[in-house]
Write an enzyme that holds these catalytic residues in place. Sequence first.
Site, PDB file in Angstrom:
ATOM      1  N   SER A 106      84.139 -25.078  98.458  1.00  0.00           N
ATOM      2  CA  SER A 106      83.771 -26.373  97.892  1.00  0.00           C
ATOM      3  C   SER A 106      83.963 -26.361  96.374  1.00  0.00           C
ATOM      4  O   SER A 106      85.065 -26.115  95.886  1.00  0.00           O
ATOM      5  CB  SER A 106      82.340 -26.719  98.305  1.00  0.00           C
ATOM      6  N   ASP A 183      84.873 -31.001 108.709  1.00  0.00           N
ATOM      7  CA  ASP A 183      84.196 -31.093 107.409  1.00  0.00           C
ATOM      8  C   ASP A 183      83.753 -32.532 107.175  1.00  0.00           C
ATOM      9  O   ASP A 183      84.568 -33.451 107.122  1.00  0.00           O
ATOM     10  CB  ASP A 183      85.164 -30.648 106.301  1.00  0.00           C
ATOM     11  N   HIS A 215      81.402 -28.534 106.781  1.00  0.00           N
ATOM     12  CA  HIS A 215      81.566 -28.160 105.374  1.00  0.00           C
ATOM     13  C   HIS A 215      80.942 -26.801 105.063  1.00  0.00           C
ATOM     14  O   HIS A 215      81.546 -25.996 104.341  1.00  0.00           O
ATOM     15  CB  HIS A 215      80.950 -29.229 104.472  1.00  0.00           C
TER      16      HIS A 215
END
Length: 226
Positions: A106, A183, A215
């Site tokens: 991320s 995700d 995610h």
Amino acid sequence: HMIRCSDGVRIHSWLLLQPGSREKRSPTVLFFHGNAGNVGLRLPNAMQMYHHLGANVMLVEYRGYGDSDDVSPNEAGLKLDAEAALAFARGHAAVDPGRDFAFGRSLGGGVAFHLAKHAEDSGSPLAGLMVENTFLSIATMVDHLLPLVAPLKFLILTLDWNSATIAPTLRRSPVLYLAGARDELVPPSHMRDLYQASAGTGSIARMHVVPGGTHNDTWLQGGKAY
């Protein structure tokens, strides 16, 4: 370890070393985490890497996070954090400086992309870059998450993290893209576009998609293939 950055800020890290690391030429993974939490929350993931890859793992805690100095984190500061972490790792007696990899999930993907570019520009590229469920840029994330605000984003955005501009410029660092197909935060298309940007330059790029990965749990859902 407490590592001093070039601007004087100290960041906290854990360096998990394999026995006889330098003699065995064990690879070292610099682990850059996502936006929330601290390195402690990523310890199970780091131990998975440690045991299954036979790698040293260096968990880096950004400024303003966890036990690092309590200063307001910003993009420029996090980039300095990454650069200082790499310098520390390469200077450590138990680390082989020719086998250092960056991993970022991320937000950490943006940090890792910056570090890969920094290392190449400095003439000492990373052995490899691994990014998971990261984004093209903050601006494209605004388009996805806040479409009503998107027309005004040029007035309010203070962050860039434009990995889309870095991916096609990396020539000496192989890149592995790890993507969760489910995700729910970063559209999986961001990872595909980044991968295509790397692959289109002739650089060594690979992409692995975890069908059930969301995610934050792609590393759990991916099993042995991951």
